[in-house]
Enzyme design. Structure first.
Site, PDB file in Angstrom:
ATOM      1  N   HIS A  17      29.788  30.190  35.962  1.00 51.48           N
ATOM      2  CA  HIS A  17      29.695  31.039  37.173  1.00 51.48           C
ATOM      3  C   HIS A  17      28.376  31.803  37.126  1.00 51.48           C
ATOM      4  O   HIS A  17      28.231  32.764  36.373  1.00 51.48           O
ATOM      5  CB  HIS A  17      30.862  32.031  37.239  1.00 51.48           C
ATOM      6  N   HIS A  19      24.763  33.243  39.510  1.00 56.86           N
ATOM      7  CA  HIS A  19      23.971  33.437  40.728  1.00 56.86           C
ATOM      8  C   HIS A  19      22.497  33.266  40.384  1.00 56.86           C
ATOM      9  O   HIS A  19      21.973  34.020  39.546  1.00 56.86           O
ATOM     10  CB  HIS A  19      24.211  34.830  41.306  1.00 56.86           C
ATOM     11  N   LYS A 103      33.537  27.088  46.576  1.00 58.74           N
ATOM     12  CA  LYS A 103      33.743  28.518  46.323  1.00 58.74           C
ATOM     13  C   LYS A 103      34.438  29.188  47.501  1.00 58.74           C
ATOM     14  O   LYS A 103      33.991  29.066  48.644  1.00 58.74           O
ATOM     15  CB  LYS A 103      32.390  29.179  46.073  1.00 58.74           C
ATOM     16  N   HIS A 140      37.088  33.922  44.371  1.00 62.89           N
ATOM     17  CA  HIS A 140      36.807  35.358  44.214  1.00 62.89           C
ATOM     18  C   HIS A 140      38.109  36.063  44.571  1.00 62.89           C
ATOM     19  O   HIS A 140      38.468  36.164  45.743  1.00 62.89           O
ATOM     20  CB  HIS A 140      35.652  35.803  45.123  1.00 62.89           C
ATOM     21  N   HIS A 178      35.811  35.487  37.261  1.00 62.32           N
ATOM     22  CA  HIS A 178      35.581  36.853  36.776  1.00 62.32           C
ATOM     23  C   HIS A 178      36.842  37.711  36.814  1.00 62.32           C
ATOM     24  O   HIS A 178      36.925  38.720  37.505  1.00 62.32           O
ATOM     25  CB  HIS A 178      34.430  37.550  37.517  1.00 62.32           C
ATOM     26  N   ASP A 251      28.725  35.373  35.743  1.00 60.74           N
ATOM     27  CA  ASP A 251      28.540  36.093  37.009  1.00 60.74           C
ATOM     28  C   ASP A 251      27.260  36.925  36.975  1.00 60.74           C
ATOM     29  O   ASP A 251      27.191  37.981  37.609  1.00 60.74           O
ATOM     30  CB  ASP A 251      29.744  36.961  37.356  1.00 60.74           C
TER      31      ASP A 251
HETATM   32  O1  DOR Z   1      29.025  41.791  41.630  1.00 64.00           O
HETATM   33  C1  DOR Z   1      28.940  40.756  42.272  1.00 64.00           C
HETATM   34  N1  DOR Z   1      27.745  40.265  42.662  1.00 64.00           N
HETATM   35  N2  DOR Z   1      30.054  40.111  42.599  1.00 64.00           N
HETATM   36  C2  DOR Z   1      30.040  39.056  43.405  1.00 64.00           C
HETATM   37  O2  DOR Z   1      31.089  38.531  43.679  1.00 64.00           O
HETATM   38  C3  DOR Z   1      28.776  38.571  44.002  1.00 64.00           C
HETATM   39  C4  DOR Z   1      27.622  38.959  43.198  1.00 64.00           C
HETATM   40  C5  DOR Z   1      26.299  38.791  43.915  1.00 64.00           C
HETATM   41  O3  DOR Z   1      26.087  37.729  44.518  1.00 64.00           O
HETATM   42  O4  DOR Z   1      25.468  39.693  43.847  1.00 64.00           O
HETATM   43 ZN    ZN Z   2      29.733  35.794  41.353  1.00 64.27          ZN
END
Ligand code: DOR
Ligand code: ZN
Length: 349
Positions: A17, A19, A103, A140, A178, A251
């Site tokens: 997971h 970003h 997702k 999520h 998460h 995450d």
């Molecule tokens: O804290 C987070 N940031 N939780 C999420 O679900 C998305 C993520 C983000 O893309 O910044």
């Molecule tokens: Zn995330």
């Protein structure tokens, strides 16, 4: 458990997971992950979101182009579920061999989730197709009803959305992402092999007191928000249990400093620059380093029906300091998780 070793060799882990963002932000953060992990499940919450296989293909090419020379890193792509995602997009995803999951963001739950799903009933045909073809749904797990206390939103989601989803699609592969609560851990443990959960390093290391330690701490703010200590203990017990239903998902979610240190700061902790090291610290603290490799390097690959990695990384028990800031956007740096603090484990180059 043996005495704490000075070296820890692990099969190269994967991040289930992550970003990565896009453009200059992608270019700034990608090397941190590629240095540690062989593969990562890449979140689709870009602006606009990655809703089709064609968009996922283009995004994947941008990630590959941004890799440092010589890096061997395989981005595993995901599609962003909307109420108009068609079943034939699922067919195309499975045929692509580079899209590995879909997702599900409840609309409005978090960063760039506005195009997400308000009512899963509108996704019935798509979910049925995923169930049939074995494409996992990544969840999520928070309700978005502002009348529900923010610390209860995961538990309420499990009762009101996830349990009915399991009943309606019992063979759908599903990852509760998460996990932040004991209820999340209990839910995953009670399910059959179709269900797994990921755990972040920051939720293993901190409880919600860290949001207010001596003042407001925007760099500890993420969604789902940190919970009380009893929940952190439940997450740590799950991560170190050796139960293959729980595996690593960082995450890591970069946001520029100015957008975190703001009157309405963004949610997300950037951990990619030290992530396997942070997990090692969490496991070490409870004498469970011998359980780290399964959690970080094996169970996720097994769940996704992918081969386990064969190369290795080495961690050394040697304290170092996490930088106060990292280069990110022009004139707007990135403040990593635990900036300026010491960490006990270091990745050997
Ligand atoms: O804290 C987070 N940031 N939780 C999420 O679900 C998305 C993520 C983000 O893309 O910044
Ligand atoms: Zn995330």
């Amino acid at each position: 458990m043996q005495n704490t070793p000075a070296h820890l060799e692990l099969v190269r882990p994967d991040d289930w997971h992550l970003h990565l963002r896009d453009g200059p932000a992608l270019a700034a953060v990608l090397a941190d992950t590629a240095k540690r992990f062989a593969r990562a499940i890449v979140m689709p919450n870009l602006k606009p979101p990655v809703t089709t296989v064609a968009l996922a293909d283009a995004y994947r090419q941008r990630i590959l182009a941004a890799l440092p020379a010589g890096a061997e890193f395989n981005p595993l792509m995901t599609l962003y579920l909307t109420e108009t995602t068609e079943s034939n997009e699922i067919d195309a995803a499975v045929a692509s061999e580079f899209v590995h999951a879909v997702k599900y963001y409840p609309a409005g739950a978090t960063t760039n989730s506005a195009a997400g799903v308000s009512d899963l009933k509108n996704c019935t045909a798509t979910l049925a197709r995923m169930e049939k073809l074995g494409l996992p749904l990544l969840v999520h797990g928070e309700v978005t009803d502002t009348a529900v206390d923010i610390f209860d939103r995961e538990a309420v989601f499990i009762d009101t959305v996830l349990s009915p989803l399991r009943r309606d699609f019992p063979a759908l592969k599903l990852v509760l992402e998460h996990i932040t609560t004991r209820q999340g851990v209990d839910f995953v443990m009670a399910q059959d092999n179709h269900v797994a959960g990921t755990l972040t390093a920051h939720h293993l290391l901190l409880n919600r007191n860290a949001l207010f330690a001596g003042g407001l701490r925007p760099h500890n703010y993420c969604l789902p928000v940190l919970k009380r200590e009893t929940h952190r203990q439940a997450l740590l017990a799950a991560a170190t249990s050796g139960n293959p239903k729980f595996f690593l998902g960082t995450d890591s979610a970069p946001h520029a400093k100015s957008t975190k240190e703001a009157a309405c700061g963004c949610a997300g902790c950037y951990t990619a620059n030290a992530c396997i090291e942070l997990y090692a610290q969490a496991f070490d603290a409870v004498g469970a380093l011998d359980r780290l490799e399964g959690f970080a390097s094996f169970y996720g690959a097994d769940f996704y029906d992918l081969p386990r990695n064969t190369t290795q990384i080495t961690l050394v028990r040697e304290s170092w300091q996490i930088p106060a800031a990292l280069p990110y956007l022009a004139n707007d740096p990135l403040v990593p998780f635990m900036a300026g603090e010491s960490i006990l484990w270091r990745l050997q180059d």
